[in-house]
Design a protein around this motif. Structure first.
Motif, short mmCIF file in Angstrom:
data_model
loop_
_atom_site.label_atom_id
_atom_site.label_comp_id
_atom_site.label_asym_id
_atom_site.label_seq_id
_atom_site.Cartn_x
_atom_site.Cartn_y
_atom_site.Cartn_z
N CYS A 138 -2.58 -3.04 -20.27
CA CYS A 138 -2.32 -1.60 -20.38
C CYS A 138 -2.84 -0.82 -19.19
N ASP A 139 -3.64 -1.47 -18.34
CA ASP A 139 -4.22 -0.79 -17.17
C ASP A 139 -3.28 -0.76 -15.97
N LEU A 140 -2.24 -1.58 -15.97
CA LEU A 140 -1.30 -1.58 -14.85
C LEU A 140 -0.72 -0.17 -14.72
N ARG A 141 -0.52 0.26 -13.51
CA ARG A 141 0.05 1.59 -13.28
C ARG A 141 1.57 1.45 -13.13
N ALA A 142 2.29 2.20 -13.96
CA ALA A 142 3.75 2.11 -13.95
C ALA A 142 4.35 3.46 -14.35
N SER A 143 5.65 3.60 -14.13
CA SER A 143 6.37 4.80 -14.55
C SER A 143 6.65 4.69 -16.06
N PHE A 144 7.29 5.71 -16.62
CA PHE A 144 7.51 5.72 -18.07
C PHE A 144 8.57 6.75 -18.43
N ILE A 145 9.02 6.69 -19.67
CA ILE A 145 9.97 7.67 -20.21
C ILE A 145 9.34 8.28 -21.45
N CYS A 146 9.36 9.62 -21.49
CA CYS A 146 8.93 10.32 -22.70
C CYS A 146 10.17 10.62 -23.54
N GLU A 147 9.97 10.61 -24.83
CA GLU A 147 11.03 10.90 -25.79
C GLU A 147 10.54 12.05 -26.66
N ARG A 148 11.43 12.98 -26.93
CA ARG A 148 11.06 14.10 -27.80
C ARG A 148 12.28 14.58 -28.57
N ALA A 149 12.01 15.37 -29.58
CA ALA A 149 13.09 15.93 -30.39
C ALA A 149 13.84 16.98 -29.59
N PRO A 150 15.12 17.12 -29.86
CA PRO A 150 15.89 18.17 -29.21
C PRO A 150 15.49 19.54 -29.76
N THR A 151 15.92 20.58 -29.08
CA THR A 151 15.68 21.94 -29.55
C THR A 151 16.98 22.47 -30.15
N VAL A 152 16.87 23.40 -31.04
CA VAL A 152 18.05 24.01 -31.65
C VAL A 152 18.11 25.44 -31.13
N SER A 153 19.26 25.78 -30.57
CA SER A 153 19.42 27.13 -30.05
C SER A 153 20.74 27.70 -30.53
N GLY A 154 20.78 29.00 -30.74
CA GLY A 154 22.03 29.66 -31.17
C GLY A 154 23.00 29.77 -30.02
N ARG A 155 24.26 29.72 -30.33
CA ARG A 155 25.30 29.85 -29.29
C ARG A 155 25.52 31.28 -28.93
#
Length: 170
Positions: free
Chosen positions: A153-170
């Motif tokens: 887990c100490d190796l340094r590497a890139s990554f991808i974060c995942e999150r919920a979408p947002t809801v917006s009015g049209r």
């Protein structure tokens, strides 16, 4: 006490249904700036080229109101490889072992990984190789694209974060 007639109940149901459909049709699911939508999973992903250890990546994703990417099936694995694979040689995924448990890997919220795509011979079960990484499109002359390994887990590497979408009015 107000007594509702059958006609009144039908009218109330019609109004509620119309309101619900109107809200659903006028709201659009979008991702925050810099995030790529993954429509099948109703989620948003963002690649970070910061080279940090697993804990650092986990903390940065938490600060983004998300978590390290947890791949749920082969289709999502292919989506990540095809959309981000040329950006990284190897990157962190959102899974790790609990207290050197051998071959079992869990998400940050304690659930067993829903899908895996291990490179043949992996995971090693080696003590200290507690985190999961994914290979990008090319690593040297050998093609391992989309396959996973367990590593320190100490190796340094890139990554991808995942999150919920947002809801917006049209």
């Amino acid at each position: 006490m107000v007594e509702m007639t059958q006609t009144g109940a039908m009218l109330a149901l019609f109004v509620f249904t119309s309101l619900f459909v109107n809200i659903a049709l006028t709201n659009e699911i979008t991702c925050p700036d810099g995030y790529t939508p993954y429509p099948k999973g109703n989620t948003c992903m963002k690649y970070f080229k910061n080279y940090v250890g697993w804990e650092g990546a986990h903390s940065l994703c938490f600060a983004e109101k998300g978590h390290l990417l947890v791949i749920k099936d082969a289709e999502e694995n292919d989506f990540v490889l095809n959309n981000f694979g040329l950006k990284f040689p190897i990157m962190w995924l959102g899974a790790r072992k609990r207290l050197n448990t051998g071959f079992d890997f869990y998400t940050a919220d304690g659930k067993k990984m829903p899908y895996t795509n291990w490179l043949p011979g992996k995971p090693t079960g080696r003590i200290g190789y507690d985190c999961v990484m994914m290979y990008g499109k090319r690593v040297g002359e050998t093609y391992y694209g989309g396959r996973w390994i367990d590593f320190s887990c100490d190796l340094r590497a890139s990554f991808i974060c995942e999150r919920a979408p947002t809801v917006s009015g049209r």
